[in-house]
Design a protein around this motif. Structure first.
Motif, PDB file in Angstrom:
ATOM      1  N   ALA A 111     -28.868  15.591  29.038  1.00 33.05           N
ATOM      2  CA  ALA A 111     -28.405  15.509  28.252  1.00 33.05           C
ATOM      3  C   ALA A 111     -27.290  14.231  28.556  1.00 33.05           C
ATOM      4  O   ALA A 111     -26.168  14.287  27.913  1.00 33.05           O
ATOM      5  N   ASP A 112     -27.782  12.911  28.866  1.00 36.33           N
ATOM      6  CA  ASP A 112     -27.842  11.994  29.705  1.00 36.33           C
ATOM      7  C   ASP A 112     -27.234  11.145  28.041  1.00 36.33           C
ATOM      8  O   ASP A 112     -28.320  11.148  27.340  1.00 36.33           O
ATOM      9  N   PRO A 113     -26.103  10.915  27.762  1.00 36.36           N
ATOM     10  CA  PRO A 113     -25.912  10.399  26.794  1.00 36.36           C
ATOM     11  C   PRO A 113     -26.500   8.754  26.357  1.00 36.36           C
ATOM     12  O   PRO A 113     -26.916   8.151  26.046  1.00 36.36           O
ATOM     13  N   GLU A 114     -27.073   8.101  27.530  1.00 38.56           N
ATOM     14  CA  GLU A 114     -28.039   6.854  27.567  1.00 38.56           C
ATOM     15  C   GLU A 114     -29.631   6.780  27.503  1.00 38.56           C
ATOM     16  O   GLU A 114     -29.980   5.714  26.878  1.00 38.56           O
ATOM     17  N   VAL A 115     -29.974   7.922  28.074  1.00 38.05           N
ATOM     18  CA  VAL A 115     -30.915   8.207  27.586  1.00 38.05           C
ATOM     19  C   VAL A 115     -31.122   8.736  26.219  1.00 38.05           C
ATOM     20  O   VAL A 115     -32.438   8.620  25.229  1.00 38.05           O
ATOM     21  N   ASP A 116     -30.253   8.905  25.498  1.00 39.02           N
ATOM     22  CA  ASP A 116     -30.415  10.007  23.815  1.00 39.02           C
ATOM     23  C   ASP A 116     -30.159   8.711  23.106  1.00 39.02           C
ATOM     24  O   ASP A 116     -30.713   8.147  22.181  1.00 39.02           O
ATOM     25  N   ALA A 117     -29.605   7.144  24.020  1.00 42.28           N
ATOM     26  CA  ALA A 117     -29.182   6.903  22.642  1.00 42.28           C
ATOM     27  C   ALA A 117     -30.774   5.607  22.362  1.00 42.28           C
ATOM     28  O   ALA A 117     -31.217   5.362  21.515  1.00 42.28           O
ATOM     29  N   ALA A 118     -31.476   5.217  23.940  1.00 39.68           N
ATOM     30  CA  ALA A 118     -32.505   5.096  23.527  1.00 39.68           C
ATOM     31  C   ALA A 118     -33.243   5.793  23.063  1.00 39.68           C
ATOM     32  O   ALA A 118     -34.419   5.063  22.384  1.00 39.68           O
ATOM     33  N   ALA A 119     -33.717   6.796  22.719  1.00 39.45           N
ATOM     34  CA  ALA A 119     -34.423   7.700  22.391  1.00 39.45           C
ATOM     35  C   ALA A 119     -33.788   7.683  20.565  1.00 39.45           C
ATOM     36  O   ALA A 119     -33.945   9.032  20.095  1.00 39.45           O
ATOM     37  N   HIS A 120     -32.251   7.139  20.030  1.00 37.61           N
ATOM     38  CA  HIS A 120     -32.034   7.711  18.674  1.00 37.61           C
ATOM     39  C   HIS A 120     -31.884   8.329  18.726  1.00 37.61           C
ATOM     40  O   HIS A 120     -31.647   8.991  17.507  1.00 37.61           O
ATOM     41  N   GLY A 121     -30.576   9.489  19.713  1.00 39.73           N
ATOM     42  CA  GLY A 121     -30.629  10.894  19.225  1.00 39.73           C
ATOM     43  C   GLY A 121     -31.210  11.753  19.390  1.00 39.73           C
ATOM     44  O   GLY A 121     -30.744  12.460  19.067  1.00 39.73           O
ATOM     45  N   PHE A 122     -33.017  11.147  19.620  1.00 38.52           N
ATOM     46  CA  PHE A 122     -33.650  12.584  20.347  1.00 38.52           C
ATOM     47  C   PHE A 122     -33.447  13.606  21.085  1.00 38.52           C
ATOM     48  O   PHE A 122     -33.405  14.718  20.556  1.00 38.52           O
ATOM     49  N   TYR A 123     -32.868  13.552  21.616  1.00 36.59           N
ATOM     50  CA  TYR A 123     -32.416  14.852  22.500  1.00 36.59           C
ATOM     51  C   TYR A 123     -31.845  15.687  22.462  1.00 36.59           C
ATOM     52  O   TYR A 123     -31.333  16.838  22.231  1.00 36.59           O
ATOM     53  N   SER A 124     -30.293  14.311  21.372  1.00 33.57           N
ATOM     54  CA  SER A 124     -28.917  15.884  22.098  1.00 33.57           C
ATOM     55  C   SER A 124     -29.272  16.493  20.299  1.00 33.57           C
ATOM     56  O   SER A 124     -29.072  17.884  19.625  1.00 33.57           O
ATOM     57  N   ALA A 125     -30.758  15.570  19.392  1.00 35.25           N
ATOM     58  CA  ALA A 125     -30.797  16.596  18.010  1.00 35.25           C
ATOM     59  C   ALA A 125     -32.047  17.691  17.806  1.00 35.25           C
ATOM     60  O   ALA A 125     -32.242  18.660  17.523  1.00 35.25           O
ATOM     61  N   THR A 126     -32.278  17.711  19.502  1.00 36.06           N
ATOM     62  CA  THR A 126     -33.456  18.518  19.591  1.00 36.06           C
ATOM     63  C   THR A 126     -33.216  20.148  20.996  1.00 36.06           C
ATOM     64  O   THR A 126     -33.916  20.604  20.961  1.00 36.06           O
ATOM     65  N   ARG A 127     -31.889  19.662  21.717  1.00 32.20           N
ATOM     66  CA  ARG A 127     -32.225  19.821  22.605  1.00 32.20           C
ATOM     67  C   ARG A 127     -31.742  21.328  22.783  1.00 32.20           C
ATOM     68  O   ARG A 127     -32.452  22.594  23.386  1.00 32.20           O
ATOM     69  N   GLN A 128     -30.786  21.909  21.284  1.00 30.70           N
ATOM     70  CA  GLN A 128     -30.910  22.932  21.626  1.00 30.70           C
ATOM     71  C   GLN A 128     -31.955  24.151  21.134  1.00 30.70           C
ATOM     72  O   GLN A 128     -32.046  25.082  21.222  1.00 30.70           O
ATOM     73  N   THR A 129     -32.675  23.500  20.175  1.00 27.83           N
ATOM     74  CA  THR A 129     -34.495  24.145  20.199  1.00 27.83           C
ATOM     75  C   THR A 129     -34.979  24.362  21.252  1.00 27.83           C
ATOM     76  O   THR A 129     -35.513  25.354  21.456  1.00 27.83           O
TER      77      THR A 129
END
Length: 371
Positions: A301-319
């Motif tokens: 859920a961390d925006p900085e971690v997600d941004a560094a990962a090119h949106g990987f976490y926000s795109a797949t978290r619900q799954t």
């Protein structure tokens, strides 16, 4: 002083953070210091070994094991692991349970104990080349519509043919478990999987998830994979997202846990080291910085971690939050391998679906799982 030896899997996601963490307290001339004079040296095995190697054999050779939760049934039957919750405080376990993404902790709870610490979180998601496919299919019907172009691949090698079938079955509202085999949903899932696999790029059916994503990234002959285990290390080039839906999201959780074998006598320094790996700050900073895929929800859920990962976490978290946990009965791993062989024979070799479903149903009948 104790020299511990650990076994992980041979990929930057499975190896780099562990090796760097073991070295973080190094003194002069040492590369593996934990503190208190203890050391931890990591060895690695291929992904295929991680998925299928005998947990009993590995536990006899290593002190620390990175494992997958389906091995727990065999581990408990052989009594080859320390229950890790007996080495942690109640508060530490509670924080882990509350802070992990999806079923990352729950998948390692069996027989009233926690048997591994969930370092890494992963599940099946979709992957696409964003310049070739702007948006992923939302439904299985839409995904099947792409299959005729010959640029859609499926994850069918090793155990993945069966895991893909399970995920589609779950998305259709069915279940495959020791106590419930939804033949109707599994039959529909097999039809979908067969249609999706009818025109895959030659040789792609023999590749594990790493091989598929690497081919997708480098060769450019695969535009879309509906279900494949997500790897943040490919997020700079590929777009990951939810798989197609049936009645709901269907995905089978993977990831890895760190377990301590009965071969070892865990020292306070070793337990502290593993606890540090699971600490929220470590999961948000150190693990992602060393190619890891953290298990803490705070990281996802961390925006900085997600941004560094090119949106990987926000795109797949619900799954990830919705992912299904595989059975953990003793003997499950060879059953999984045989089930995958049966699925491949129906999907790729034209074996009658009814015969395949008969065998799958027989494999998943009266298989008690420790609760």
């Amino acid at each position: 002083m104790t020299d511990y030896v650990g076994l992980t899997w041979d990929h930057p996601r499975g190896r780099n953070a562990l090796e760097a963490a073991a070295a973080r307290r190094s003194g002069p001339g040492s590369s593996t210091g934990l503190g208190g004079g203890d050391t931890l040296r990591w060895e690695a095995q291929p992904l295929e070994g991680f998925e299928s190697a005998s947990i009993t054999d590995l536990a006899a050779r290593y002190d620390v094991l990175v494992l997958d939760h389906p091995h727990l049934g065999d581990a408990l039957a052989a009594d080859c692991l320390h229950p890790i919750d007996t080495l942690l405080s109640t508060e530490q376990v509670r924080r882990l349970e509350q802070g992990a993404v999806g079923a990352s902790v729950r998948s390692y709870l069996l027989g009233s104990h926690l048997w591994a610490l969930p370092l890494d979180a992963a599940t099946q998601v979709s992957a696409r080349r964003p310049h070739a496919l702007a948006e992923p299919p939302a439904t299985w019907q839409e995904a099947v519509g792409l299959a005729g172009g010959g640029r859609l691949a499926m994850s069918l090698a090793g155990p993945h043919a069966f895991l893909t079938l399970c995920s589609i079955t779950v998305s259709l509202g069915g279940e495959i478990s020791p106590s419930s085999f939804d033949r109707t949903a599994a039959g529909q899932a097999l039809e979908i999987l067969t249609a999706l696999s009818a025109n895959v790029p030659a040789g792609s059916e023999r590749l594990n998830p790493i091989g598929l994503l690497e081919r997708m990234r480098t060769m450019g002959d695969i535009d879309y994979i509906p279900l494949v285990y997500g790897y943040v290390t490919y997020a700079a080039d590929l777009a990951f997202g939810p798989p197609p839906r049936g009645r709901c999201i269907g995905s089978t959780i993977g990831g890895t846990g760190i377990a301590l074998t009965r071969r070892s006598t865990p020292s306070p320094a070793l337990v502290e080291h593993l606890s540090w790996l699971l600490a929220e700050e470590t999961q948000r900073t150190f693990i992602p910085a060393h190619d890891g895929q953290p298990s803490a929800r705070a990281s996802w859920a961390d925006p900085e971690v997600d941004a560094a990962a090119h949106g990987f976490y926000s795109a797949t978290r619900q799954t990830m939050e919705a992912a299904w946990v595989r059975p953990r009965f003793a003997g499950y791993v060879p059953v999984q391998s045989e089930s995958a062989r049966i699925v491949r024979s129906a999907v790729l070799d034209g074996r009658p679906a009814g015969h395949a479903l008969d065998e799958l149903q027989e494999l998943f009948t009266d298989r008690p799982e420790t609760s």
